[in-house]
Scaffold this motif. Structure first.
Motif, PDB file in Angstrom:
ATOM      1  N   ILE A 109       2.178   4.941 -12.873  1.00 26.71           N
ATOM      2  CA  ILE A 109       1.419   5.920 -12.099  1.00 26.71           C
ATOM      3  C   ILE A 109       1.816   5.872 -10.627  1.00 26.71           C
ATOM      4  O   ILE A 109       1.818   6.885  -9.935  1.00 26.71           O
ATOM      5  N   ILE A 110       2.208   4.681 -10.166  1.00 28.93           N
ATOM      6  CA  ILE A 110       2.637   4.547  -8.775  1.00 28.93           C
ATOM      7  C   ILE A 110       3.922   5.353  -8.569  1.00 28.93           C
ATOM      8  O   ILE A 110       4.063   6.122  -7.614  1.00 28.93           O
ATOM      9  N   VAL A 117       4.060  13.042  -4.253  1.00 28.98           N
ATOM     10  CA  VAL A 117       3.746  13.204  -2.839  1.00 28.98           C
ATOM     11  C   VAL A 117       4.965  13.718  -2.077  1.00 28.98           C
ATOM     12  O   VAL A 117       4.892  14.675  -1.308  1.00 28.98           O
ATOM     13  N   PHE A 205       2.556  14.173 -14.219  1.00 33.85           N
ATOM     14  CA  PHE A 205       2.470  14.442 -12.794  1.00 33.85           C
ATOM     15  C   PHE A 205       3.548  15.410 -12.326  1.00 33.85           C
ATOM     16  O   PHE A 205       3.322  16.207 -11.428  1.00 33.85           O
TER      17      PHE A 205
ATOM     18  N   VAL C  33       4.053   7.211   0.428  1.00 33.07           N
ATOM     19  CA  VAL C  33       2.705   6.914  -0.066  1.00 33.07           C
ATOM     20  C   VAL C  33       1.985   5.996   0.911  1.00 33.07           C
ATOM     21  O   VAL C  33       0.814   6.194   1.242  1.00 33.07           O
ATOM     22  N   PHE C  36       0.929   8.000   3.826  1.00 33.07           N
ATOM     23  CA  PHE C  36      -0.196   8.860   3.450  1.00 33.07           C
ATOM     24  C   PHE C  36      -1.516   8.122   3.493  1.00 33.07           C
ATOM     25  O   PHE C  36      -2.551   8.686   3.836  1.00 33.07           O
ATOM     26  N   TYR C 227      -3.533   5.276 -17.634  1.00 33.35           N
ATOM     27  CA  TYR C 227      -4.763   6.057 -17.633  1.00 33.35           C
ATOM     28  C   TYR C 227      -4.970   6.838 -18.915  1.00 33.35           C
ATOM     29  O   TYR C 227      -5.986   7.479 -19.102  1.00 33.35           O
ATOM     30  N   ALA C 242      -6.448   3.767 -12.333  1.00 35.46           N
ATOM     31  CA  ALA C 242      -5.412   4.782 -12.464  1.00 35.46           C
ATOM     32  C   ALA C 242      -6.021   6.158 -12.710  1.00 35.46           C
ATOM     33  O   ALA C 242      -5.508   7.167 -12.237  1.00 35.46           O
ATOM     34  N   ILE C 245      -6.969   7.421  -9.369  1.00 35.73           N
ATOM     35  CA  ILE C 245      -5.795   7.863  -8.594  1.00 35.73           C
ATOM     36  C   ILE C 245      -5.391   9.249  -9.064  1.00 35.73           C
ATOM     37  O   ILE C 245      -5.159  10.163  -8.269  1.00 35.73           O
ATOM     38  N   GLN C 246      -5.349   9.391 -10.376  1.00 36.14           N
ATOM     39  CA  GLN C 246      -4.962  10.688 -10.935  1.00 36.14           C
ATOM     40  C   GLN C 246      -5.935  11.779 -10.492  1.00 36.14           C
ATOM     41  O   GLN C 246      -5.522  12.859 -10.080  1.00 36.14           O
ATOM     42  N   PHE C 249      -5.444  12.797  -6.857  1.00 34.52           N
ATOM     43  CA  PHE C 249      -4.243  13.589  -6.621  1.00 34.52           C
ATOM     44  C   PHE C 249      -4.336  14.973  -7.240  1.00 34.52           C
ATOM     45  O   PHE C 249      -4.006  15.960  -6.613  1.00 34.52           O
ATOM     46  N   LEU C 250      -4.758  15.014  -8.500  1.00 37.34           N
ATOM     47  CA  LEU C 250      -4.621  16.269  -9.233  1.00 37.34           C
ATOM     48  C   LEU C 250      -5.896  17.104  -9.259  1.00 37.34           C
ATOM     49  O   LEU C 250      -5.833  18.307  -9.381  1.00 37.34           O
ATOM     50  N   ALA C 255      -4.804  13.650  -1.596  1.00 32.84           N
ATOM     51  CA  ALA C 255      -3.648  12.764  -1.740  1.00 32.84           C
ATOM     52  C   ALA C 255      -3.771  11.501  -0.895  1.00 32.84           C
ATOM     53  O   ALA C 255      -3.449  10.410  -1.371  1.00 32.84           O
ATOM     54  N   ALA C 262      -3.580   3.815  -4.557  1.00 31.43           N
ATOM     55  CA  ALA C 262      -2.306   3.355  -5.136  1.00 31.43           C
ATOM     56  C   ALA C 262      -1.808   2.126  -4.400  1.00 31.43           C
ATOM     57  O   ALA C 262      -1.395   1.132  -5.008  1.00 31.43           O
TER      58      ALA C 262
END
Ligand code: ADP
Ligand code: MG
Lengths: 268, 355, 287
Positions: A109-110, A117, A205, C33, C36, C227, C242, C245-246, C249-250, C255, C262
């Motif tokens: 996932i990382i 990104v 993703f 990342v 961010f 996940y 996870a 995190i998903q 982001f989604l 983000a 993350a």
């Protein structure tokens, strides 16, 4: 009997391993929309249904394309890196190889969010190629691991002997080294292909308008009526994997037979 | 033929070759002999072109080799591991180097391969898979594969070390015969002194990246220039000695004797060391005449080898014993430890080293 | 020195395409990342002022702490269960299976894993579910009257499913380590008076530790990032970091917060792995 209890344990463990896989064909041929016992009778209609789902076909072709390109790219990248790491000393070797192998120990996932990104920042749209970029990243270390052991198993003086007998450096690599590591290259390619084909997290993703097969499957798992067809698809995929695996194993055996080595363990 | 001048080789900080200078004439069977790690392989690979020199120069046939890639040098190599191409047949292995030669057509190549296989005693093995061969056969394939290209120099890196004793002895004789027959220069690397003595016209003994002595086998054995060389080649007894006159030396336990200048090595001062090979000493059995030079001692140990017996004899109690080898002949008894013995020696076979 | 430079150049040349690829597609993104995580989401745009706000929020909002803590706990449990279940199999294949049949066993162990990962997880849902295979068989046999609910939509289900998913990745490294154990060492230990059990603990296990350690890391690290399993079989109590995190982001389109989580999970994974390696460093030194 020696190892009696262990043997019983091993058999129970194997049942545990095969339990979900065994259900796959059972429900694929089960004449009922609900995935539960008792079974409803035999049917092959789910397989026929598969043929009619257009979205599935495009997802399948998309995945195959991605897997093919990924496998090719990662194998090429891995050949260079594996040879460099097994044959040459160069400054910064340990950190460079460490960075290349890093995706092996990074949660997927990382990798996925990091790529996402950057792509969003750069304004690059998500397509099959973005999935390929991510998959190549995680498949290359596996391919390197396989190829490194092939290169390692090679007697360095065999290549030198070819040079000694008049071949150029490149000629020796082509006529001697490549044929000898060919089984490793095939294995690396097939492993990368299979990993890419089955990979879900990164694909989820980074996939664009055209989903890969696992992403498509994921979307279907929410609709109970689609599940039997998914089971049928899973059965077919398993068969395909087993065929690929058999080819890889055959290539490996042939490689061993050809060079007269000892068979040391199975595939992977 | 091969000219090595002040050859230097560094691996990073490690000084692997230190000023090697040697000339190897055409047709010579030349050996590099030394303990493991002394740089023999490095030197051989430098001649083949697989190691770049850090300093000095290498010529073959008068031509400087520094800019010549390994595949263009007039040398061929028999690798320690033989390096037989495992995916090719015996004939394909032997003919490997010929494929590059445009002037040789298929038939000619086939004929040359057959001849080469014949030369090493492998006629009829051409279609065999390389991995189905025994160690000795691989050795022969490697030899044929190198010789078929008619190199000016054949380089061999411990070619016999992987073979069992019988096979090794047979191959030693065969290699020697082959070298005489084709008359090219052979450079052999070995750590086995006996092998070097049997096969070579000339031997370079190497220690720590340097050549300690370079001579014909007899000279090397009978006139080693340093104690280290003497110890490495065969067995030698060392006794403390002192120079008491111009050519007069007093050897501990043996007494005084005239020693010819040719037996006195460089670096021998007033205090020195006398060296004696075990076979130059002999125990006198009952009834034989006592010669000019002899001493009394006590046998402390013995080792029976079948054809030979080795005795340890202490001359002066409290000092280290000397080793004596005696041929076992009919009627000659095997002496027991703790018996007294008279031992004859000969000043002409004694060598004086620096202390 | 010339030779050193030549081989070094050749090596660098060969490795450079792969290295450049990794730099561009992994190192640069990871750095992004990281950057961010110090920025903030301002509705649709990113506010590029450097701030620790995300980290403050991550540490103060209990949901993130709970999720990260649970992820580590579940990953730890999965790792423990998987390795403990797998070790006897590796041992059995290495020590009790005839040499010519070892490849077959390894083959048998790896075959189930050529099924789609998603489907395998889904099938566990089918097996463990309320009307699932397990419950209906147990009721059918008469062992239980009511379906067991303890095993789906909670952390237990996640552990079982992942223990299954990672089985070959644990068995193989342990098996390889056991294969490398010189059998004469075991005889030597017994010759010196050890029993078979004490030989196992004093000789076999320490020598196999590098394989066990590899297995632990191979399971632990990716588990944190999974996940799929929590989503399919975990229920609300089985969700892990996870998933968050998903979501960030989604779904939430945040983000920077996703990036912060993350980074925090990566730090946690690295920290735990390093501590684990430190604790076991004596086993790794010899090889
Ligand atoms: N590629 C290399 N890099 C570093 N050191 C080397 C290399 N090759 C050989 N050496 C070192 O150089 C020394 C001489 O090696 P070698 O010539 O192989 O000895 P030998 O006389 O046993 O054939 C050894 O100490 C060896 O460790
Ligand atoms: Mg050597």
């Amino acid at each position: 009997m020696k190892g009696g209890w262990l043997r019983i344990y091993a058999i129970v463990y194997l049942i545990f391993l095969y339990l979900p896989v065994a259900l796959l064909p059972i429900f694929a041929f089960n004449d009922g929309t609900i995935i539960a016992f008792p079974l409803q009778g035999f049917t092959a209609k789910w397989f026929l249904e598969l043929a009619a789902i257009q979205a599935l076909h495009s997802a399948l072709w998309n995945s195959l394309f991605i897997a093919l390109v990924t496998a090719t790219l990662s194998t090429l990248l891995a050949i260079g890196a594996a040879r460099a790491s097994t044959r040459y000393k160069f400054p910064g070797k340990a950190p460079i190889m460490g960075a290349i192998m890093l995706p092996l120990v990074l949660p997927e996932i990382i990798v996925a969010v990091a790529l996402l990104v950057v792509l969003l920042q750069l304004g690059i749209g998500l397509t099959s190629w973005t999935v390929i970029a991510g998959h190549t990243l995680i498949c290359t270390p596996f391919a390197i691991a396989i190829l490194s052991s092939s290169f390692q198993g090679l007697d360095a003086s065999v290549e030198e002997a070819a040079i000694d007998l008049g071949e150029t450096r490149w000629g020796a690599f082509r006529t001697i080294t490549l044929p000898l590591v060919a089984p490793g290259i095939i294995s690396a390619f097939l492993i990368a292909f299979t990993i890419s084909l089955d990979e879900f997290i990164i694909a989820f993703f980074l996939t664009g308008a055209e989903p890969t097969l696992p992403v498509y499957l994921w979307s279907q798992l929410r609709f109970p009526t689609r599940i039997p067809a998914v089971m049928a698809l899973g059965t077919l995929l398993l068969l395909a994997s087993l065929i690929i695996l058999s080819i890889a194993e055959y290539a490996r055996r042939r490689g061993i037979a050809r060079t007269g080595g000892k068979d040391s363990g199975g595939f992977l | 033929m091969i000219g090595l001048t002040n050859v230097e080789k560094y691996y990073g900080d490690y000084h692997a070759l230190r000023g090697i200078t040697a000339n190897i004439p055409e047709g010579e069977f030349f050996s590099l002999l030394g303990p493991s790690g002394c740089g023999k392989t490095t030197l051989l690979r430098a001649i083949a072109g697989f190691e770049h020199l850090s300093g000095g120069s290498l010529t073959i046939d008068g031509q400087d080799m520094s800019r010549i890639a390994p595949h263009r040098r007039p040398t061929n190599m028999v690798f320690q591991s033989y390096a037989i191409f495992p995916h090719l047949s015996v004939a394909e292995n032997v003919g490997f180097g010929l494929r590059k030669r445009k002037d040789i057509n298929r038939d000619a190549r086939q004929r040359m391969v057959d001849e080469a296989l014949d030369m090493v005693g492998l006629s009829g093995y051409g279609s065999r898979r390389a991995h189905a061969l025994s160690g000795g056969q691989r050795q022969r394939v490697a030899l044929a594969r190198a010789l078929i290209l008619k190199p000016k120099v054949l380089l061999l890196d411990e070619p016999l070390s992987a073979l069992d004793k019988k096979m090794r002895e047979q191959m030693q004789a065969e290699l020697r015969r082959l070298q005489r027959q084709i008359g090219i220069t052979f450079v052999l690397v070995t750590h086995d002194q006996e092998e070097a003595l049997i096969m070579s016209d000339r031997i370079a003994v190497m220690f720590d990246g340097q050549i300690a002595q370079m001579d014909a086998p007899q000279t090397l054995y009978r006139r080693p220039s340093t104690r280290r060389v003497a110890e490495f080649i065969g067995v030698m007894n060392f006794l403390p000695a002192a120079r008491v006159g111009d050519e007069m030396f007093d050897v501990a336990g043996l007494g005084k004797a005239f020693i010819d200048r040719s037996q006195v090595m460089n670096g021998a001062g007033t205090d020195c060391v006398a060296g004696l090979r075990p076979e130059t000493l002999s125990i006198l059995f009952d009834g034989s005449d006592v010669p000019d030079h002899s001493f009394e001692g006590t046998i402390t140990d013995r080792a029976y080898y079948g054809d030979m017996t080795y005795y340890d004899v202490v001359i002066t109690p409290g000092t280290a014993p000397v080793t004596i080898s005696m041929k076992n002949r009919a009627g000659r008894p095997i002496l027991e430890p703790n018996t007294k013995a008279t031992v004859a020696w000969d000043p002409r076979s004694l060598i004086i080293f620096g202390a | 020195m010339a030779a050193f430079d030549a081989t070094a150049r050749r090596g660098l040349l060969l490795v450079s395409p792969t290295f450049v690829y990794v730099l561009l597609l992994l190192a640069a993104p990871l750095a992004t990342v990281f950057a961010f995580s110090f920025w903030t989401q301002d509705f649709l745009s990113i506010d590029y002022t450097v701030t620790l706000k995300n980290y403050q929020e991550a540490f103060s909002d209990p949901i993130y702490r709970t999720l990260l803590g649970r992820s580590l706990l579940i990953a730890g449990a999965v790792t423990t269960v998987t390795v403990i279940l797998a070790f006897p199999i590796a041992y059995f294949v290495s020590f009790h299976v005839a040499p010519e049949r070892k490849a077959l066993w390894i083959f048998l162990i790896t075959i189930p894993f050529w099924t789609s990962y998603l489907l395998r997880v889904f099938l566990w849902k089918v097996i463990l579910g309320f009307n699932g295979v397990l419950n209906s068989s147990l009721i059918g046999v008469g062992l239980i009257d009511e379906p067991i609910t303890l095993i789906l939509y909670n952390a237990n289900a996640v552990v079982i499913t992942l223990a299954h998913a990672f089985a070959p990745f644990t068995i193989l490294p342990i098996y390889v380590a056991l294969e490398r154990v010189d059998r004469s060492l075991l005889e030597a230990a017994q010759d010196l008076g050890e029993t078979r059990v004490s030989t196992f603990f004093r000789v076999t296990l320490p020598l196999a530790m590098p394989g066990v350690i590899a297995a632990v890391l191979i399971v632990f690290i990716p588990t944190i990032g999974d996940y799929v399993t929590p989503r399919l079989v975990g229920g609300p109590d089985g969700l892990m970091i996870a998933n968050m995190i998903q979501t960030q982001f989604l779904k939430l389109n945040n983000a920077p917060m996703g990036a912060t989580l993350a980074v925090l999970s990566m730090c946690a994974v690295t920290l735990v792995s390093l501590v684990f390696l430190m604790l076991n460093r004596r086993y790794l030194k010899t090889s």
